[in-house]
Design a protein around this motif. Sequence first.
Motif, PDB file in Angstrom:
ATOM      1  N   ASP A   1      31.830  37.707  40.127  1.00  0.00           N
ATOM      2  CA  ASP A   1      31.379  37.902  41.505  1.00  0.00           C
ATOM      3  C   ASP A   1      31.666  39.344  41.900  1.00  0.00           C
ATOM      4  OD1 ASP A   1      30.403  37.241  44.075  1.00  0.00           O
ATOM      5  OD2 ASP A   1      32.469  37.133  44.795  1.00  0.00           O
ATOM      6  N   GLY A   2      30.617  40.074  42.239  1.00  0.00           N
ATOM      7  CA  GLY A   2      30.743  41.500  42.483  1.00  0.00           C
ATOM      8  C   GLY A   2      30.346  42.291  41.251  1.00  0.00           C
ATOM      9  N   THR A   3      29.203  41.904  40.638  1.00  0.00           N
ATOM     10  CA  THR A   3      28.813  42.531  39.369  1.00  0.00           C
ATOM     11  C   THR A   3      28.536  44.024  39.510  1.00  0.00           C
ATOM     12  OG1 THR A   3      27.906  40.426  38.593  1.00  0.00           O
ATOM     13  CG2 THR A   3      27.211  42.393  37.427  1.00  0.00           C
ATOM     14  N   TRP A   4      27.995  44.444  40.658  1.00  0.00           N
ATOM     15  CA  TRP A   4      27.789  45.890  40.857  1.00  0.00           C
ATOM     16  C   TRP A   4      29.124  46.622  40.747  1.00  0.00           C
ATOM     17  CZ3 TRP A   4      23.625  49.169  41.537  1.00  0.00           C
ATOM     18  CH2 TRP A   4      23.948  50.452  41.966  1.00  0.00           C
ATOM     19  N   ASN A   5      30.138  46.119  41.442  1.00  0.00           N
ATOM     20  CA  ASN A   5      31.465  46.731  41.371  1.00  0.00           C
ATOM     21  C   ASN A   5      32.006  46.679  39.944  1.00  0.00           C
ATOM     22  OD1 ASN A   5      31.281  47.045  44.126  1.00  0.00           O
ATOM     23  ND2 ASN A   5      32.786  45.487  44.635  1.00  0.00           N
ATOM     24  N   PHE A   6      31.899  45.517  39.340  1.00  0.00           N
ATOM     25  CA  PHE A   6      32.378  45.320  37.965  1.00  0.00           C
ATOM     26  C   PHE A   6      31.756  46.339  37.012  1.00  0.00           C
ATOM     27  CE2 PHE A   6      31.046  43.238  33.933  1.00  0.00           C
ATOM     28  CZ  PHE A   6      32.289  43.075  33.336  1.00  0.00           C
ATOM     29  N   PHE A   7      30.446  46.461  37.048  1.00  0.00           N
ATOM     30  CA  PHE A   7      29.739  47.331  36.112  1.00  0.00           C
ATOM     31  C   PHE A   7      30.046  48.806  36.361  1.00  0.00           C
ATOM     32  CE2 PHE A   7      25.845  49.695  34.870  1.00  0.00           C
ATOM     33  CZ  PHE A   7      25.904  49.456  33.510  1.00  0.00           C
ATOM     34  N   HIS A   8      30.243  49.187  37.614  1.00  0.00           N
ATOM     35  CA  HIS A   8      30.462  50.587  37.955  1.00  0.00           C
ATOM     36  C   HIS A   8      31.938  50.986  38.019  1.00  0.00           C
ATOM     37  CE1 HIS A   8      26.228  50.119  39.170  1.00  0.00           C
ATOM     38  NE2 HIS A   8      26.144  51.402  38.859  1.00  0.00           N
ATOM     39  N   GLY A   9      32.826  50.085  37.624  1.00  0.00           N
ATOM     40  CA  GLY A   9      34.232  50.451  37.499  1.00  0.00           C
ATOM     41  C   GLY A   9      35.072  50.267  38.737  1.00  0.00           C
ATOM     42  N   LEU A  10      34.535  49.612  39.772  1.00  0.00           N
ATOM     43  CA  LEU A  10      35.330  49.308  40.953  1.00  0.00           C
ATOM     44  C   LEU A  10      36.122  48.022  40.726  1.00  0.00           C
ATOM     45  CD1 LEU A  10      32.617  50.070  43.671  1.00  0.00           C
ATOM     46  CD2 LEU A  10      34.548  51.522  43.018  1.00  0.00           C
ATOM     47  N   ASP A  11      37.260  47.893  41.404  1.00  0.00           N
ATOM     48  CA  ASP A  11      38.165  46.783  41.141  1.00  0.00           C
ATOM     49  C   ASP A  11      37.867  45.522  41.944  1.00  0.00           C
ATOM     50  OD1 ASP A  11      39.566  48.233  39.293  1.00  0.00           O
ATOM     51  OD2 ASP A  11      41.161  48.835  40.670  1.00  0.00           O
ATOM     52  N   TRP A  12      36.999  45.604  42.974  1.00  0.00           N
ATOM     53  CA  TRP A  12      36.776  44.470  43.874  1.00  0.00           C
ATOM     54  C   TRP A  12      35.743  43.512  43.272  1.00  0.00           C
ATOM     55  CZ3 TRP A  12      40.165  43.509  47.501  1.00  0.00           C
ATOM     56  CH2 TRP A  12      39.873  42.606  48.517  1.00  0.00           C
ATOM     57  N   TRP A  13      36.174  42.794  42.239  1.00  0.00           N
ATOM     58  CA  TRP A  13      35.344  41.773  41.608  1.00  0.00           C
ATOM     59  C   TRP A  13      36.267  40.693  41.070  1.00  0.00           C
ATOM     60  CZ3 TRP A  13      35.690  40.400  36.396  1.00  0.00           C
ATOM     61  CH2 TRP A  13      36.411  41.276  35.590  1.00  0.00           C
ATOM     62  N   CYS A  14      35.698  39.548  40.743  1.00  0.00           N
ATOM     63  CA  CYS A  14      36.528  38.431  40.327  1.00  0.00           C
ATOM     64  C   CYS A  14      35.694  37.430  39.544  1.00  0.00           C
ATOM     65  CB  CYS A  14      37.149  37.738  41.538  1.00  0.00           C
ATOM     66  SG  CYS A  14      35.925  36.994  42.647  1.00  0.00           S
ATOM     67  N   SER A  15      36.365  36.447  38.984  1.00  0.00           N
ATOM     68  CA  SER A  15      35.723  35.252  38.463  1.00  0.00           C
ATOM     69  C   SER A  15      36.123  34.092  39.361  1.00  0.00           C
ATOM     70  CB  SER A  15      36.163  34.976  37.020  1.00  0.00           C
ATOM     71  OG  SER A  15      35.682  35.987  36.156  1.00  0.00           O
ATOM     72  N   ALA A  16      35.167  33.205  39.667  1.00  0.00           N
ATOM     73  CA  ALA A  16      35.424  32.170  40.667  1.00  0.00           C
ATOM     74  C   ALA A  16      34.770  30.856  40.270  1.00  0.00           C
ATOM     75  CB  ALA A  16      34.906  32.620  42.035  1.00  0.00           C
ATOM     76  N   ILE A  17      35.350  29.760  40.763  1.00  0.00           N
ATOM     77  CA  ILE A  17      34.801  28.432  40.504  1.00  0.00           C
ATOM     78  C   ILE A  17      35.161  27.519  41.664  1.00  0.00           C
ATOM     79  CG2 ILE A  17      36.811  27.490  39.275  1.00  0.00           C
ATOM     80  CD1 ILE A  17      34.813  26.246  37.270  1.00  0.00           C
ATOM     81  N   ALA A  18      34.323  26.539  41.923  1.00  0.00           N
ATOM     82  CA  ALA A  18      34.602  25.526  42.937  1.00  0.00           C
ATOM     83  C   ALA A  18      34.232  24.166  42.381  1.00  0.00           C
ATOM     84  CB  ALA A  18      33.816  25.800  44.216  1.00  0.00           C
ATOM     85  N   LEU A  19      34.881  23.148  42.910  1.00  0.00           N
ATOM     86  CA  LEU A  19      34.550  21.760  42.589  1.00  0.00           C
ATOM     87  C   LEU A  19      34.114  21.078  43.873  1.00  0.00           C
ATOM     88  CD1 LEU A  19      34.479  19.300  40.675  1.00  0.00           C
ATOM     89  CD2 LEU A  19      36.908  18.931  41.242  1.00  0.00           C
ATOM     90  N   THR A  20      32.965  20.411  43.834  1.00  0.00           N
ATOM     91  CA  THR A  20      32.437  19.750  45.021  1.00  0.00           C
ATOM     92  C   THR A  20      32.149  18.281  44.728  1.00  0.00           C
ATOM     93  OG1 THR A  20      30.068  20.068  44.569  1.00  0.00           O
ATOM     94  CG2 THR A  20      31.246  21.915  45.572  1.00  0.00           C
ATOM     95  N   THR A  21      32.103  17.508  45.811  1.00  0.00           N
ATOM     96  CA  THR A  21      31.541  16.169  45.772  1.00  0.00           C
ATOM     97  C   THR A  21      30.296  16.186  46.648  1.00  0.00           C
ATOM     98  OG1 THR A  21      32.778  15.390  47.696  1.00  0.00           O
ATOM     99  CG2 THR A  21      33.849  15.198  45.536  1.00  0.00           C
ATOM    100  N   ASP A  22      29.672  15.038  46.825  1.00  0.00           N
ATOM    101  CA  ASP A  22      28.506  14.977  47.700  1.00  0.00           C
ATOM    102  C   ASP A  22      28.862  15.322  49.135  1.00  0.00           C
ATOM    103  OD1 ASP A  22      26.894  14.228  45.601  1.00  0.00           O
ATOM    104  OD2 ASP A  22      27.104  12.081  45.986  1.00  0.00           O
ATOM    105  N   ASP A  23      30.134  15.150  49.498  1.00  0.00           N
ATOM    106  CA  ASP A  23      30.555  15.317  50.887  1.00  0.00           C
ATOM    107  C   ASP A  23      31.047  16.724  51.219  1.00  0.00           C
ATOM    108  OD1 ASP A  23      30.032  12.607  51.423  1.00  0.00           O
ATOM    109  OD2 ASP A  23      32.012  12.035  50.673  1.00  0.00           O
TER     110      ASP A  23
END
Length: 256
Positions: free
Chosen positions: A88-110
């Motif tokens: 998340d934040g691929t522009w930052n990631f590719f250009h050497g900026l530190d404000w990027w991460c890997s993220a995940i969420a778990l959802t139900t129907d609700d």
Amino acid sequence: MDDLRADLQLAATLVREAGHLAASMRAEGLAASHKTSLSDIVTAADHAAEAHVVARLRAFRPDDSILGEEGAAHQGTSGRTWVIDPVDGTWNFFHGLDWWCSAIALTTDDDVVLGAIHHPATDTTYAGGPGHPATRDGLPLASLGDLGVHEVCAATYLHPDRHTTPVGAAWRRAVARPATLRVLGSGSMDAVAVATGILGVSFQHDVPLWDRLPGEALVRSLGGVREEVEAGGVTWNVLGLPTAAGEVVTALRDER
């Protein structure tokens, strides 16, 4: 609760692994291709990190569904869905900026059940969800207080070509309210900044699930709120302290 704790531990492990993989690939050199615009890019690291997370989920949670930003899709039978943002934040990631991460969420129907975010630049992992206290590297984060929007820093983004449209008019109403603004480039990292008290609110329009849900889970677990409002012909996602978020919503839709 034991099952949720195991899910949180798995989520934290997966985002750490994805973040480390992406960072190591960046260190070796990467090319980027464009998706929807010049600023919307993707790299081989995005695809490799997503593939890694998908493989692990298929092994450890075979009955759950999967939705990934880079195209991963699996229809499970459990009624639960893992939503993956490998970088998340691929522009930052590719250009050497530190404000990027890997993220995940778990959802139900609700609702969203949990979220996890790993920030490779500091090797820090955040995890939590509504009804389960958020943590930073396994240690509890303090609950959020409450402030008005005029007392906080806000993170936001609006693509330059939309500044003179009705969307831009709504955005200008909202950006006039905070004490100061930042445009940082990663929605999940902006949510981390809200969860840790650096920012008071973040807002952006038409936010996809993988950009919204991991951070929403984290902020809501600490007493923050997520609001949705239609303004300027688009749907805005507002995340932050309760009063600040409410005031941003009011500003966005107040056309007087």
